[in-house]
Motif scaffolding. Structure first.
Motif, mmCIF file in Angstrom:
data_model
loop_
_atom_site.group_PDB
_atom_site.id
_atom_site.type_symbol
_atom_site.label_atom_id
_atom_site.label_comp_id
_atom_site.label_asym_id
_atom_site.label_seq_id
_atom_site.Cartn_x
_atom_site.Cartn_y
_atom_site.Cartn_z
ATOM 1 N N ARG A 272 -46.045 -33.435 -2.365
ATOM 2 C CA ARG A 272 -44.584 -33.573 -2.261
ATOM 3 C C ARG A 272 -44.165 -35.046 -2.347
ATOM 4 O O ARG A 272 -43.122 -35.378 -2.919
ATOM 5 C CB ARG A 272 -44.047 -32.925 -0.987
ATOM 6 C CG ARG A 272 -42.524 -32.837 -0.994
ATOM 7 C CD ARG A 272 -41.973 -32.193 0.230
ATOM 8 N NE ARG A 272 -42.066 -30.747 0.250
ATOM 9 C CZ ARG A 272 -41.292 -29.929 -0.458
ATOM 10 N NH1 ARG A 272 -40.412 -30.404 -1.299
ATOM 11 N NH2 ARG A 272 -41.412 -28.629 -0.346
ATOM 12 N N ASP A 273 -44.966 -35.926 -1.783
ATOM 13 C CA ASP A 273 -44.638 -37.362 -1.855
ATOM 14 C C ASP A 273 -44.456 -37.792 -3.308
ATOM 15 O O ASP A 273 -43.459 -38.410 -3.671
ATOM 16 C CB ASP A 273 -45.771 -38.207 -1.236
ATOM 17 C CG ASP A 273 -45.814 -38.084 0.277
ATOM 18 O OD1 ASP A 273 -44.826 -37.585 0.851
ATOM 19 O OD2 ASP A 273 -46.839 -38.479 0.867
ATOM 20 N N SER B 236 -36.585 -32.665 -6.295
ATOM 21 C CA SER B 236 -37.957 -32.246 -6.608
ATOM 22 C C SER B 236 -38.181 -30.861 -5.999
ATOM 23 O O SER B 236 -37.447 -30.456 -5.100
ATOM 24 C CB SER B 236 -38.961 -33.227 -6.018
ATOM 25 O OG SER B 236 -38.887 -33.189 -4.612
ATOM 26 N N SER B 237 -39.175 -30.162 -6.535
ATOM 27 C CA SER B 237 -39.428 -28.805 -6.038
ATOM 28 C C SER B 237 -40.911 -28.487 -6.020
ATOM 29 O O SER B 237 -41.667 -28.976 -6.866
ATOM 30 C CB SER B 237 -38.757 -27.763 -6.940
ATOM 31 O OG SER B 237 -37.378 -27.812 -6.792
ATOM 32 N N ILE B 238 -41.290 -27.650 -5.059
ATOM 33 C CA ILE B 238 -42.671 -27.166 -4.977
ATOM 34 C C ILE B 238 -42.627 -25.644 -5.089
ATOM 35 O O ILE B 238 -41.881 -24.976 -4.358
ATOM 36 C CB ILE B 238 -43.302 -27.519 -3.600
ATOM 37 C CG1 ILE B 238 -43.315 -29.023 -3.344
ATOM 38 C CG2 ILE B 238 -44.691 -26.898 -3.458
ATOM 39 C CD1 ILE B 238 -44.352 -29.815 -4.092
ATOM 40 N N ALA C 126 -44.176 -35.798 -5.957
ATOM 41 C CA ALA C 126 -43.148 -34.980 -6.628
ATOM 42 C C ALA C 126 -41.775 -35.593 -6.392
ATOM 43 O O ALA C 126 -40.955 -35.710 -7.317
ATOM 44 C CB ALA C 126 -43.195 -33.551 -6.083
ATOM 45 N N SER C 127 -41.564 -36.021 -5.179
ATOM 46 C CA SER C 127 -40.265 -36.559 -4.813
ATOM 47 C C SER C 127 -40.026 -37.929 -5.466
ATOM 48 O O SER C 127 -38.923 -38.211 -5.956
ATOM 49 C CB SER C 127 -40.219 -36.603 -3.282
ATOM 50 O OG SER C 127 -39.462 -37.636 -2.833
ATOM 51 N N ALA D 5 -41.971 -24.935 0.725
ATOM 52 C CA ALA D 5 -41.894 -24.720 -0.733
ATOM 53 C C ALA D 5 -40.570 -24.067 -1.116
ATOM 54 O O ALA D 5 -39.995 -23.307 -0.338
ATOM 55 C CB ALA D 5 -43.056 -23.838 -1.179
ATOM 56 N N ASP E 61 -48.257 -31.521 1.363
ATOM 57 C CA ASP E 61 -47.430 -32.638 1.859
ATOM 58 C C ASP E 61 -47.637 -33.874 0.971
ATOM 59 O O ASP E 61 -46.691 -34.597 0.653
ATOM 60 C CB ASP E 61 -47.826 -33.003 3.303
ATOM 61 C CG ASP E 61 -47.310 -31.988 4.317
ATOM 62 O OD1 ASP E 61 -46.498 -31.128 3.939
ATOM 63 O OD2 ASP E 61 -47.742 -32.049 5.486
#
Ligand code: F6P
Length: 328
Positions: free
Chosen positions: A159-160, A220-222, A162-163, A191, A156
């Motif tokens: 992701r912050d 963005s991607s995980i 990444a975004s 993901a 999580d």
């Protein structure tokens, strides 16, 4: 083989996992409840060989249910794999009057226990403790639930960032041979792709999926990658591959590593550990040996160690399908 058990040893062996302390506590207190002496064996089979034992009572295990790691320490013993090592361990146990033991660990630790038990007609019981959840005979190993929660929390956070930067992250999680952690945290943290050893996605499909992701408007991607993934490239090579083939992505890598094995156990793992310890000790005192305790259909059940070691814990393929649907 019916033994009257008077002294039980308990050890933690192999890679540690959250909940091991709660399981030690349960073994020690179940022994106290049944008026059986209990001995902590330090550093796994290493300590067994050296006779590094300490008598424990109900109060010796106070304040540890919430602690990660293992107060008994853990080790992977090469010596216990030899006949001589096991003979020394047996002599040390005999000398201390210990006539059964509970080993908390993974398949390597169970294999050692099984061989030892057969060689010396010695009662043993296994409690599955590993974050990988790769043991047959239980839907959950100790520490697995905690590790899932730890990893989801970290993803999580990744992701912050990444975004904020419109980036693609490859996140490597533990799971030497299996993809349980990767698959579950992948779904839990949303993901875009999950790479696990049980399913070879192939590089082309990965690229196609990332292109589709971009086209669908995702910025963005995980991608969660199990360390044992069979795609043939590690996370750094995957990054290079995507850098070369998908110029539209800015890629970063994060290898989560051993932080996944630490931390305070979840409530689920504490309850599981408490139940497993009771079942293991009560199994031994009712004459059972060479079994592993496990959770099946929410009941504590015994599985022969041989099956626990040889059997394969299966991945939930339906969860892969759920993940595909969620990432549309
Ligand atoms: O406990 C199992 C595991 O977490 C695997 O997923 C991983 O490959 C391994 O431990 C690493 O353990 P160590 O660094 O202790 O050898």
């Amino acid at each position: 083989m019916l033994h009257t058990i008077k002294k039980i040893g308990v050890l933690t062996s192999g890679g540690d996992s959250p909940g091991m302390n709660a399981a030690i506590r349960s073994v020690v207190r179940t022994c106290a409840f049944h008026d059986i002496e209990c001995y902590g064996i330090y550093r796994g089979y290493e300590g067994m060989i050296e006779g590094d034992f300490e008598k424990m009572d109900a109060r010796s295990v106070k304040g540890i249910i919430n602690k990660g790691g293992t107060i008994l320490k853990s080790a992977r013993s090469k010596e216990f794999r030899t006949k001589e090592g096991r003979a020394t361990a047996h002599a040390a146990l005999k000398k201390a009057g210990i006539d059964a033991f509970v080993v908390i660990g993974g398949d390597g630790s169970f294999t050692g226990a099984m061989i030892f038990s057969q060689e010396y007609n010695f009662p043993v019981m296994g409690i599955p403790g590993t974050i990988d959840n790769d043991i047959f005979g239980t839907t959950h190993t100790l520490g697995y639930d905690t590790a899932l929660n730890t990893v989801v929390e970290v993803i999580d956070k990744i992701r912050d960032t990444a975004s904020s930067h419109n980036r693609l992250f490859f996140i490597e999680v533990m799971g030497r041979d299996v993809g349980h952690i990767a698959l579950n945290v992948g779904v839990g943290a949303g993901a875009e792709e999950i790479l696990i050893p049980e399913e070879d996605l192939g590089l082309d499909r990965l690229l196609e999926s990332l292109r589709r992701s971009k086209r669908s408007g995702k910025s963005s991607s995980i991608v969660v990658v199990a360390e044992g993934d069979k795609i043939g490239k590690n996370v750094f090579e995957l990054k290079d591959y995507v850098d070369q083939n998908l110029k539209e992505y800015e890629v970063r890598v994060s290898v989560l590593g051993h932080m996944q094995r630490g931390g305070s156990p979840s409530c689920f793992d504490r309850v599981l550990a408490s139940r497993m310890g009771v079942k293991a000790v009560e199994g031994l005192i009712t004459g059972k040996s060479n079994f592993m305790v496990g959770l099946k259909n929410d009941q504590m059940e015994l599985t022969p160690l041989e099956l626990a070691v040889k059997g394969k814990s299966k991945i939930d393929m339906e969860l892969l399908r759920v993940s595909d649907i969620m990432t549309i």
